[in-house]
Design a protein around this motif. Sequence first.
Motif, PDB file in Angstrom:
ATOM      1  N   PHE B 281       0.810  -1.222   0.000  1.00  0.00           N
ATOM      2  CA  PHE B 281       0.000   0.000   0.000  1.00  0.00           C
ATOM      3  C   PHE B 281       0.840   1.266   0.000  1.00  0.00           C
ATOM      4  O   PHE B 281       0.338   2.347  -0.268  1.00  0.00           O
ATOM      5  CB  PHE B 281      -0.959   0.006   1.193  1.00  0.00           C
ATOM      6  CG  PHE B 281      -2.102  -0.933   1.012  1.00  0.00           C
ATOM      7  CD1 PHE B 281      -3.165  -0.600   0.186  1.00  0.00           C
ATOM      8  CD2 PHE B 281      -2.111  -2.168   1.620  1.00  0.00           C
ATOM      9  CE1 PHE B 281      -4.220  -1.465  -0.011  1.00  0.00           C
ATOM     10  CE2 PHE B 281      -3.163  -3.046   1.433  1.00  0.00           C
ATOM     11  CZ  PHE B 281      -4.221  -2.694   0.615  1.00  0.00           C
ATOM     12  N   GLN B 285       1.456   5.729  -2.998  1.00  0.00           N
ATOM     13  CA  GLN B 285       0.425   6.246  -2.090  1.00  0.00           C
ATOM     14  C   GLN B 285       0.328   7.757  -2.281  1.00  0.00           C
ATOM     15  O   GLN B 285       1.310   8.475  -2.179  1.00  0.00           O
ATOM     16  CB  GLN B 285       0.814   5.891  -0.646  1.00  0.00           C
ATOM     17  CG  GLN B 285      -0.121   6.367   0.432  1.00  0.00           C
ATOM     18  CD  GLN B 285      -1.534   5.823   0.312  1.00  0.00           C
ATOM     19  OE1 GLN B 285      -2.445   6.551  -0.035  1.00  0.00           O
ATOM     20  NE2 GLN B 285      -1.704   4.534   0.576  1.00  0.00           N
ATOM     21  N   ARG B 290      -2.154   8.799   5.103  1.00  0.00           N
ATOM     22  CA  ARG B 290      -2.360   7.348   5.010  1.00  0.00           C
ATOM     23  C   ARG B 290      -1.012   6.646   4.849  1.00  0.00           C
ATOM     24  O   ARG B 290      -0.809   5.542   5.349  1.00  0.00           O
ATOM     25  CB  ARG B 290      -3.283   7.001   3.852  1.00  0.00           C
ATOM     26  CG  ARG B 290      -4.707   7.449   4.071  1.00  0.00           C
ATOM     27  CD  ARG B 290      -5.579   7.168   2.864  1.00  0.00           C
ATOM     28  NE  ARG B 290      -6.038   5.793   2.803  1.00  0.00           N
ATOM     29  CZ  ARG B 290      -7.153   5.353   3.386  1.00  0.00           C
ATOM     30  NH1 ARG B 290      -7.888   6.185   4.082  1.00  0.00           N
ATOM     31  NH2 ARG B 290      -7.512   4.110   3.287  1.00  0.00           N
ATOM     32  N   TYR B 294       0.375   3.445   7.030  1.00  0.00           N
ATOM     33  CA  TYR B 294       0.956   2.171   6.575  1.00  0.00           C
ATOM     34  C   TYR B 294       2.369   2.008   7.092  1.00  0.00           C
ATOM     35  O   TYR B 294       2.811   0.897   7.382  1.00  0.00           O
ATOM     36  CB  TYR B 294       0.888   2.070   5.051  1.00  0.00           C
ATOM     37  CG  TYR B 294      -0.508   1.781   4.575  1.00  0.00           C
ATOM     38  CD1 TYR B 294      -1.110   0.575   4.909  1.00  0.00           C
ATOM     39  CD2 TYR B 294      -1.243   2.707   3.848  1.00  0.00           C
ATOM     40  CE1 TYR B 294      -2.404   0.302   4.520  1.00  0.00           C
ATOM     41  CE2 TYR B 294      -2.538   2.435   3.453  1.00  0.00           C
ATOM     42  CZ  TYR B 294      -3.112   1.225   3.791  1.00  0.00           C
ATOM     43  OH  TYR B 294      -4.388   0.959   3.410  1.00  0.00           O
TER      44      TYR B 294
END
Lengths: 213, 476
Positions: B281, B285, B290, B294
């Motif tokens: 992920f 990104q 976010r 991660y």
Amino acid sequence: MNEFINVLFVIILILNLFALGNSRILTIIRIVALQGIILGALPLFIEHHITIPLLISSVAAIILKGFVIPLIMMKALRDAQIKREVEPLIGLLPSTIFGGLVTALVFFISSQVETTNQPEVSLLIPTSFATILIGFILLITRYKAISQVLGYLVLENGIYIFSLLLIEAIPMVVEMGMLLDLFVSIFIISIITNHINKAFSSLDTRNLSSLKE
Amino acid sequence: MAFILILFPVFIAIVALAIPSNRYRPWLLPVTACIHTICTFIALKYPEWGFKTSWLTLDPVSSIVLISITLLFLFSSFYAVSYLKNRNEQSNRFFTACMATFLGLISLMIWSHHLGLMWVAMEGTTLVTAPLIYFNHSKKSIEATWKYLLVGSVGIALALLGTFFLAYSAIYAGFKPTLDFNILLEKAPFLSKTWLRASCILFIVGYGTKMGLAPMHAWKPDAYGEAPGITGVILAGGVTSGAFLALMRMYQICNAAGETVFMSRLLIFIGLFSMATAGVFLIDQKDFKRMLAYSSVEHMGILVLGLGIGGPALFGTLLHIISNGMTKGILFLSAGNIQRSYLSKNTSQVQGALKQLPVSATLFLIGFLAITGSPPFAPFISEFSILNGAFLSGHFISGGLFVFFLLIIFIGMGKTVLQIVQGTVPQASEKSNYRDTFSSTAPIFCFLIVILIIGLFLPPPLAEMIRNAALFLENK
């Protein structure tokens, strides 16, 4: 006495299935409340010597699980002005049958595994596991935020049943702490559901899907 | 001391609820934090002054977590003052009260040697951090809070079931059931193996949900993405370290019961799986908060991987609790500044941060280099030490995968971070009047100084403490 305790466990299991099979959220709240009252009273029947701390924690559990939390939930329900879970992920009848199968499976497995001790609580462990799993089914298959919270409460009830095996191990302070945590979590969750309802004009958690990769 | 550390912040929270002034209320946080830090160091220096009962004890392992959290809270609390001054349009009554209560509850969690009490405190931290995530009152933050509460509550409920299983394993063996950590440790060899293993799995799933290990990390990107940066620090450095402490307690019991191999396999698998998930992920990104979430999944993975490898890797693992917490402080707070200036957290709008916010952007860049394990910062030392431990104890495949994932994550994060700091400022954001100030960047420098000190020369008293803690973890 054993007979009577077993009857209570069977009632708890039947209430689980009722909760799965009902579409009116208000009825489910009442079912979970009744389950909470039975759970709160159970330690008084299981233990032979009733002590003051036992009595206090039992009364506290009955008040919280049987009255306070259901009232909070009913208020949240009134504010949201919804009545039923319209279209669960799995229909009501299939999920009831599924719940029944899960319960049967848990009892079958537990009859195969040798369990220890006290004959008076022979139904306790399978009842606890079945209730936890049915809580999970409710949590996963329902979309309305309040129904999901009810699923969480059933799951929590299942864990509470297991704790009845360990009355000696859990001091009253800790027991009260657990109940307090449960109360605060339901309180905060009901505030959030209220905000969900205001912001999205619905309690459908499928609206909560803007955050993803 | 234990009582001051636990009850004083809760008392301050009540004061915060009573104070009417939105402007002066946040100053309660630095005051609390300073007293908490001073008391922590007194309790560490003079253990006999610390309170000691069978329920509340500060052991070598929890000391490490306590140091990490008290420093984290100290620096963040000064940032909180400047942050809340900028957000004066909104009441910070509950924010301040919840922050203070969090400090009290996490201290209780760290001190408690009663697994039931530990659970109560951990659940409490879940509840008081929910309003911190909800601070922005937007639709997205409702969604994030809802997911956090529901996933967190179910996870922590499973941890409770695991705790009960542990007590039940004692009945099975014919003892009185107990949740007292010391007694469980003593009787560990006689506990029922089946129930102990079941309990161990539920601990990893339950407390692992709080840590945000993959695949139980679903709440994490949403919560970190929508919460203010300072909440991110509290969650990524505070709550997660607390949950990891619970796993370390379980590790000790499994170790004493001779079940280390069983738990280690699970931990190594889930640790590597978390790193792999984070890696996937992190590539490309677009949302930099976010991305930090991660990265937190990755570092939780590193922690449990290190614990799973055990033995020579434990030193690095314990050090990594501190280095991860401090570095997350740099990243989340500088990211918060950048987001505030651009009013966006997407790389399509956030560019040229080095021109717009030279200090915050530089700190963000340094934080990125540190968290991905570049020398001379603390995470380099701890990650290298875990790697060293993996190879020394013969975990060649795990060690190899560990390096491979670190590389992938370095490349993935690097692309996003460089897009943010380099380039030219988009016209829409040039008008923003939010610029670096002393009060919004000085706390970040404090975090930087700590990881530099640890990275350049590990202070001998700290090294000694960590060595003791590693021995304690292995029941030696």
